[in-house]
Design a protein around this motif. Structure first.
Motif, short mmCIF file in Angstrom:
data_model
loop_
_atom_site.label_atom_id
_atom_site.label_comp_id
_atom_site.label_asym_id
_atom_site.label_seq_id
_atom_site.Cartn_x
_atom_site.Cartn_y
_atom_site.Cartn_z
N ARG A 76 33.69 28.55 67.28
CA ARG A 76 33.16 28.03 66.57
C ARG A 76 34.07 28.27 65.38
NH1 ARG A 76 29.14 25.91 66.79
NH2 ARG A 76 28.83 25.10 68.92
N ASN A 77 33.47 29.32 65.36
CA ASN A 77 33.43 30.18 63.96
C ASN A 77 35.48 30.83 64.28
OD1 ASN A 77 31.16 30.63 63.22
ND2 ASN A 77 29.87 32.52 63.92
N SER A 79 37.91 30.16 65.77
CA SER A 79 39.26 28.52 65.78
C SER A 79 40.11 28.67 65.31
CB SER A 79 39.08 27.54 66.82
OG SER A 79 37.47 26.83 65.91
N ASP A 80 39.38 28.51 63.86
CA ASP A 80 39.79 28.34 62.39
C ASP A 80 40.56 29.55 61.46
OD1 ASP A 80 37.62 28.65 62.43
OD2 ASP A 80 36.98 27.56 60.82
N ARG A 81 40.72 30.72 62.13
CA ARG A 81 41.01 31.43 62.35
C ARG A 81 42.32 32.13 62.24
NH1 ARG A 81 36.04 36.59 61.25
NH2 ARG A 81 34.80 34.48 60.54
N LYS A 82 42.48 33.36 61.74
CA LYS A 82 43.77 33.43 62.37
C LYS A 82 43.77 34.72 62.99
CE LYS A 82 48.44 35.64 61.24
NZ LYS A 82 49.00 36.78 60.55
N THR A 83 43.59 34.90 63.62
CA THR A 83 42.94 35.97 64.65
C THR A 83 43.91 36.88 65.51
OG1 THR A 83 43.27 34.23 66.82
CG2 THR A 83 41.01 34.65 65.85
N ARG A 95 40.02 28.61 74.33
CA ARG A 95 40.79 26.57 73.87
C ARG A 95 41.37 26.10 75.48
NH1 ARG A 95 45.01 27.90 70.48
NH2 ARG A 95 43.60 28.41 68.86
#
Lengths: 236, 353
Positions: A76-77, A79-83, A95
């Motif tokens: 959750r931490n 997934s919304d960031r660019k990895t 995912r």
């Protein structure tokens, strides 16, 4: 005899003067090699910075991953960031896991394969990004001496024609032309040597990073496989 | 990427700027002043064989005799000199002649002058006849002196200019005339007091008794006198600077030691010493053969000594002959062809081991 007359009678031999005396082909070669050298160093600096960052990121992620934090929370931490790197592999695997498992996949075996594929894909993408432009270094490393040599040959050819024209083989006539021609080879080597060294170092660094990421992917795949088995057993 | 590119450009600019100032014109290469070491390569022939040259000149690289002054080239001339015709006699030294010329320059003019003067005046000449034997110089000299004054240059000049040929043409005309006789004694007497060192005086003195014996003709004497430069020597011209040497090439066309060694080595390479000949000091063979100018063997090499009818001696002789034939084109200096047109080679097997 305090000085050879050569230095006086011959043309000026400073680098700048040599460059301006050269013919246009040789000038072009020199400028091209200079550009290649600039680009080579740009890549070297860029890659060194990128690999350092990547190593730091891997260390940080491994620390977080093995800290016992729940994977769901971590996902959750992230997934919304660019990895990048391991986190990208982790996110892609999670995912796939979520998509398939939460919708109630029938076959755990197929799920395992899909997750592996997703991780492989992420790994390949990461490696591509890491190793991109390293090929240019290899090309410069092998081709720059030849380009410089080409400039030298052309320069020496023109200087020999000049000798034929002046009908004199005096060293003062011959030397500046050859010196300016050799400048092309010098620049070629100047570009090629750092390129070769940097290519070898950077590609071995990239190899190490890739091994680390592959190791993580296998480990994570094993963890997920265990999870799938547990979930299947719970359902049954 | 941006950071990389900017750092790279900045680094390159810095390097180039640094290079422009520090790598400017390299300092001139300093070369220590090394004394040149003169080395002469002297061929052995120049020491062992005297070349044509000049005895007094310093030794030169190229042997050459004294330079000659005449430009015209006489074909087939062998001896160096300024002569028209090639002769092997040494050139007569010129310096003595020069002394005579300086002293004698005036006298020849009085001599011819009287001749034309005599013809109209035969009587005074006859009176003078008895005088020559006592020869009081003072008495005789006054007579020609007034004549010299009376008849000056024009005649003298023409006669001086006339060559011996022109005088020879005159001879027949004057010969019959008896009046001409008295004059020559006068002229002679006039000369004798003038200079006693003259070479010509001796000749004239010699001619005196003759004139007493038979009819004396002054023109004949003049004709007999050799007015040409005393000359000997050859007609080969030389333009090189004179260098030390003898009059002739003494051994110039002999093969030098090194050339002979070369020939020996060439034949030795082709020579297969017959087996069993090692100990045979008696198996010496001499082979004679003729060579053409290109170095080819002409005819058949003859064994002139050694060798035998059969056995090892025959083998030795044949091997020697084979060696000579095998090495055939011999490379020898063409200008010394006379020296190697006919060659005798001694083969000694004992020296090969």
């Amino acid at each position: 005899m305090e000085n050879l007359p050569l230095a006086q009678t011959g043309a000026e031999l400073s680098i700048w003067a040599l460059f301006w005396q050269a013919g246009w082909v040789v000038k072009l070669v020199m400028l091209g090699l200079l550009g290649a050298s600039v680009w080579t160093w740009a890549i070297i600096v860029d890659k060194l910075v990128a690999y350092n960052r990547m190593r730091a990121a891997l260390n940080r992620f491994e620390q977080i991953f093995w800290s016992g934090q729940s994977l769901e929370e971590l996902y959750r931490n992230l997934s919304d960031r660019k990895t990048t790197g391991m986190s990208a592999i982790f996110v892609s695997a999670m995912r796939e896991w979520k998509k398939s498992f939460e919708k109630g996949a029938k076959s755990p075996l197929a799920l395992q394969t899909r997750i592996d594929k997703a991780m492989d894909l992420a790994l390949t993408r990461e490696m591509e990004r890491l190793e991109g432009r390293l090929g240019f270094l290899a090309t410069i490393g092998s081709a720059a001496p030849f380009i410089g040599l080409f400039g030298t040959v052309v320069g020496i050819m023109t200087s020999f024609q000049a000798i034929a024209g002046s009908k004199s083989t005096n060293l003062a006539v011959v030397a500046p032309g050859i010196a300016e021609a050799l400048l092309a080879t010098a620049i070629g080597l100047l570009a090629a040597i750092p390129a070769v060294i940097a290519y070898n170092k950077l590609s071995s660094d990239a190899g190490k990073i890739a091994v680390r990421m592959e190791g993580f992917a296998d480990e994570f795949s094993a963890i997920l496989s265990r999870q799938i088995d547990e979930k299947v057993a719970q359902r049954a | 990427m941006k950071t990389g590119l900017t750092t790279s450009v900045v680094l390159h600019a810095a390097m180039l700027g640094f290079g422009l100032f520090t790598l400017s014109a390299p300092s001139a290469l300093e070369v220590a002043d090394v004394e040149a070491f003169p080395v002469d390569i002297v061929p052995v022939e120049s020491i062992t064989q005297i070349q044509k040259g000049d005895k007094k000149a310093p030794a030169n690289e190229k042997p050459a005799p004294k330079p000659t002054s005449r430009p015209d080239i006489v074909p087939d001339a062998q001896n160096v000199g300024d002569n028209k015709i090639d002769s092997d006699k040494p050139a007569t030294p010129e310096p003595t002649q020069k002394e005579v010329d300086v002293a004698a320059a005036p006298p020849p003019s009085p001599k011819p002058e009287p001749k034309p003067a005599e013809k109209p005046k035969p009587e005074p000449a006859k009176q003078a006849e008895p005088k020559p034997t006592p020869v009081p110089a003072t008495e005789v000299t006054p007579e020609p002196q007034p004549k010299q004054d009376v008849k000056p240059d024009p005649v003298a000049e023409t006669i001086v200019n006339d060559q011996a040929e022109a005088e020879a043409v005159k001879l027949p005309e004057n010969a019959p005339a008896p009046e001409a006789k008295p004059k020559p004694p006068q002229a002679q007497t006039a000369k004798t007091p003038d200079r006693k060192q003259d070479d010509k005086q001796a000749q004239e003195a010699a001619s005196k008794p003759k004139s007493e014996e038979k009819e004396f003709n002054a023109d004949e004497v003049a004709a007999l006198l050799n007015k040409q430069k005393p000359s000997g020597g050859g007609a080969k011209r030389s333009t090189e600077q004179a260098s030390l040497g003898g009059k002739k090439d003494t051994g110039g066309n002999k093969l030098s030691q090194s050339e002979m060694d070369a020939l020996r080595g060439q034949i030795q390479r082709c020579w297969n010493v017959p087996a069993g000949a090692m100990d045979g000091g008696a198996l010496k063979v001499s082979v004679q053969f003729k060579l053409s100018q290109t170095g080819e063997i002409e005819g058949r090499p003859e064994i002139i000594s050694g060798g035998g009818a059969a056995g090892i001696e025959r083998a030795a002789a044949e091997s020697a002959r084979r060696a000579v034939l095998q090495c055939a084109p011999y490379n020898l200096p063409a200008d010394k062809y006379e020296a190697w047109a006919d060659v005798i080679v001694n083969f000694d097997p004992s020296e090969m081991f």
